[in-house]
Design an enzyme around this catalytic site. Structure first.
Site, PDB file in Angstrom:
ATOM      1  N   GLU A   1       4.378  -4.241  12.593  1.00 33.47           N
ATOM      2  CA  GLU A   1       3.303  -3.245  12.494  1.00 33.47           C
ATOM      3  C   GLU A   1       2.191  -3.928  11.709  1.00 33.47           C
ATOM      4  OE1 GLU A   1       0.738  -1.032  11.098  1.00 33.47           O
ATOM      5  OE2 GLU A   1       2.276  -0.091   9.855  1.00 33.47           O
ATOM      6  N   LEU A   2       1.115  -4.286  12.411  1.00 33.49           N
ATOM      7  CA  LEU A   2       0.131  -5.203  11.856  1.00 33.49           C
ATOM      8  C   LEU A   2      -1.198  -4.505  11.598  1.00 33.49           C
ATOM      9  CD1 LEU A   2       1.035  -8.259  14.120  1.00 33.49           C
ATOM     10  CD2 LEU A   2       2.010  -7.592  11.914  1.00 33.49           C
TER      11      LEU A   2
ATOM     12  N   ASN B   1       0.794  -1.231   0.000  1.00 34.73           N
ATOM     13  CA  ASN B   1       0.000   0.000   0.000  1.00 34.73           C
ATOM     14  C   ASN B   1       0.822   1.275   0.000  1.00 34.73           C
ATOM     15  OD1 ASN B   1       0.642  -0.953   2.648  1.00 34.73           O
ATOM     16  ND2 ASN B   1      -0.820   0.480   3.531  1.00 34.73           N
TER      17      ASN B   1
ATOM     18  N   PRO C   1       9.933  -6.885  -0.905  1.00 39.99           N
ATOM     19  CA  PRO C   1       8.697  -6.114  -1.092  1.00 39.99           C
ATOM     20  C   PRO C   1       7.519  -7.028  -1.406  1.00 39.99           C
ATOM     21  CG  PRO C   1      10.100  -5.930  -3.035  1.00 39.99           C
ATOM     22  CD  PRO C   1      10.878  -6.701  -2.007  1.00 39.99           C
ATOM     23  N   ALA C   2       6.319  -6.462  -1.320  1.00 37.36           N
ATOM     24  CA  ALA C   2       5.100  -7.216  -1.619  1.00 37.36           C
ATOM     25  C   ALA C   2       5.109  -7.704  -3.066  1.00 37.36           C
ATOM     26  CB  ALA C   2       3.875  -6.336  -1.377  1.00 37.36           C
TER      27      ALA C   2
ATOM     28  N   CYS D   1      -3.189   1.063   7.083  1.00 33.16           N
ATOM     29  CA  CYS D   1      -3.501   0.366   8.325  1.00 33.16           C
ATOM     30  C   CYS D   1      -4.183   1.230   9.369  1.00 33.16           C
ATOM     31  CB  CYS D   1      -2.229  -0.237   8.903  1.00 33.16           C
ATOM     32  SG  CYS D   1      -0.903   0.985   9.112  1.00 33.16           S
TER      33      CYS D   1
ATOM     34  N   GLY E   1       2.301  -5.577   7.787  1.00 36.38           N
ATOM     35  CA  GLY E   1       1.331  -6.365   7.026  1.00 36.38           C
ATOM     36  C   GLY E   1       0.203  -6.835   7.925  1.00 36.38           C
TER      37      GLY E   1
ATOM     38  N   GLU F   1     -10.698  -5.669   9.985  1.00 37.77           N
ATOM     39  CA  GLU F   1     -10.046  -4.679   9.143  1.00 37.77           C
ATOM     40  C   GLU F   1     -10.590  -4.767   7.716  1.00 37.77           C
ATOM     41  OE1 GLU F   1      -5.541  -3.018   8.478  1.00 37.77           O
ATOM     42  OE2 GLU F   1      -5.796  -5.193   8.571  1.00 37.77           O
TER      43      GLU F   1
END
Length: 479
Positions: free
Chosen positions: A245-246, A147, A171-172, A279, A223, A379
């Site tokens: 960091e979720l 993102n 990376p993603a 997030c 993620g 979420e």
């Protein structure tokens, strides 16, 4: 593109590749290697070699180089932004802005490096000294989402480099191209080979191999919560340090005495930015009943002015990055509708010329949401807001905290004492009162409960890449 390891482009050892698709058109933008454990070994070995000299580089030199890297990002913001726009689908101006703002974070971390200090206790006897210093934790694995791929990489890379660590980044799968491009830019700007390596592939392949590898000493991950738990479990095998960091399911509380114009402007802006794909966005809102309907009217009007950017056109928001992310918004909207909520805006995929190639979902406002609806408990990671009336601020606070997440919270109240009391009561790592700004580069960012472990940004971010070391010195005192 290929992987970037040890200062050069490198093909994957298996020869397998994966396609990167445009979220706008669905067309293939590029391909990258589908890396595996063998590629992880090569990248980690490169980072470990480079760390032997990098950690010994004087702090002043690391700081000067990091500031040079920040300037290189600014100089190449247009070019990297175009690549990010192609792989993410976010409007170009916002992509370029991400690069520039991320460069600012590199500068902040560099400044924090100059403030790091060792300490010496004054409590020892003659001929004894005790020094507490800091060592870099070791090779770092940085795993980042789609993102904000550059910003969230800089959260980790900028802190790690200043601390004296080297990095292997994965990376993603959706957005590796901008990170790969940045690695080459940094190398050209003077970052030594092996200090920053980028590998590509999926989480279950090369991602798992990096996490389980015995050499790296830390994993920094942004993620989903489920993936974060799996990483934490895997990292226990070698007791790697973790920064996670979720997920977030952040709540806003709007009191009856709030400035509704300011509240609805802030929530519309923050709830739908990047098409809701971040997030700590506002996900659910609790509004005191006396102003509930007025709030809904104002918010719907403002959110309704946001436009989607079709292929070849202009607009405020791009498509969702892929079908999986799109499905959350669609399912939560359908679930709320089936359970009796009012859909005041949006609620269904946008199709037609310019939209059919991507997963376009409009800003969506769900009124009369209840706690049995997914939008109020899970979420979304999309442009969907659940709004619920409450009878009191105390009820709103209880509902806001009745969540396994604790990343961010937002309070709007005309009574400062009540607003501060609610802000202090929210179980969240960051709380905004009476407006919503971007998170500051100088203060800690991270979550409570299942929203993560540790903090990033500012000195707090740098400290998470350092280990304390105590040295006991003895010497003969001259007569």
């Amino acid at each position: 593109m290929e992987m970037f390891i040890d200062g050069s482009w490198r093909a994957g050892q298996s020869g397998a590749r994966m396609e990167i698709f445009s979220p706008v058109t669905g067309a293939v933008v590029d391909t990258v290697p589908l890396g595996d454990a063998a590629d992880a070994d090569v990248a980690v070995a490169s980072a470990a070699r480079a760390m032997e000299s990098w950690k010994r580089l004087p702090m002043a030199e690391r700081v000067a180089l990091q500031k040079k890297l920040a300037q290189a990002m600014r100089d190449n913001a247009d070019a990297v932004g175009k690549v990010l726009n192609a792989e993410l689908g976010r409007p170009l101006a916002a992509c370029i802005g991400e690069i520039s703002r991320s460069a600012d974070l590199l500068d902040v971390y560099a400044e924090e490096g100059l403030r790091l200090q060792a300490t010496m206790s004054l409590g020892q006897g003659a001929g004894e000294k005790t020094i507490v210093t800091r060592d870099p934790v070791g090779v770092v694995v940085a795993i980042t989402p789609f993102n904000y791929p550059i910003t969230l990489l800089m959260f980790k890379l900028g802190a790690a480099l200043i601390a004296g660590c080297t990095v292997v980044a994965k990376p993603a799968e959706d957005t590796p191209l901008s990170t790969l491009m940045l690695a080459e830019i940094f190398h050209a700007a003077g970052l030594p080979a092996g200090v920053f390596n980028v590998v590509t592939g999926d989480g279950r392949g090369i991602g798992a191999a990096l996490i389980e590898h015995p050499v790296p000493r830390k994993v920094a991950f942004t993620g989903g919560t489920a993936a974060g738990k799996a990483i934490a479990a895997a990292a226990t095998g070698t007791l790697k340090r973790l920064t996670l960091e979720l997920g977030g399911q952040s709540a806003a509380i709007v009191c009856a005495d709030a400035d509704l114009d300011k509240a609805t402007t802030a929530i519309a802006r923050h709830g739908f930015a990047n098409t809701g794909q971040f997030c700590y966005r506002v996900n659910r809102v609790f509004v005191e009943r006396p102003v509930y309907e007025d709030f809904l009217v104002r918010l719907t009007e403002k959110a309704g002015k946001l436009t989607l950017q079709p292929e070849g056109g202009s607009g405020d928001l791009g498509p969702l990055v892929n079908e999986k992310i799109f499905a959350n918004s669609a399912l939560q909207s359908d679930d709320a509708r089936a359970r009796g909520a009012r859909i005041l805006l949006g609620g269904a995929r946008v199709t037609g010329p310019g939209y059919d190639g991507g997963f376009y979902f409009p800003p969506t406002i769900i009124a009369d949401a209840t706690q049995d609806m997914a939008v109020m408990t899970e979420e979304t990671f999309g442009p969907v807001l659940g709004i619920a009336p409450v009878d009191s601020a105390a009820e709103a606070l209880a509902l806001a905290n009745a969540s396994r997440y604790g990343l961010a919270g937002f309070v709007f109240s005309g009574d400062l004492a009540r607003g501060l009391t609610l802000a202090e009561g929210l179980e969240a790592g960051s709380v905004w009162l009476n407006d919503i700004h971007r998170s500051s580069h100088y203060v800690p960012f991270g979550g409570m409960k299942e929203s993560g472990l540790g903090r990033e940004k500012g000195r707090y971010g740098v400290e998470s890449y350092l280990e304390y070391k105590t040295m006991y010195l003895s010497y003969e005192v001259p007569e």
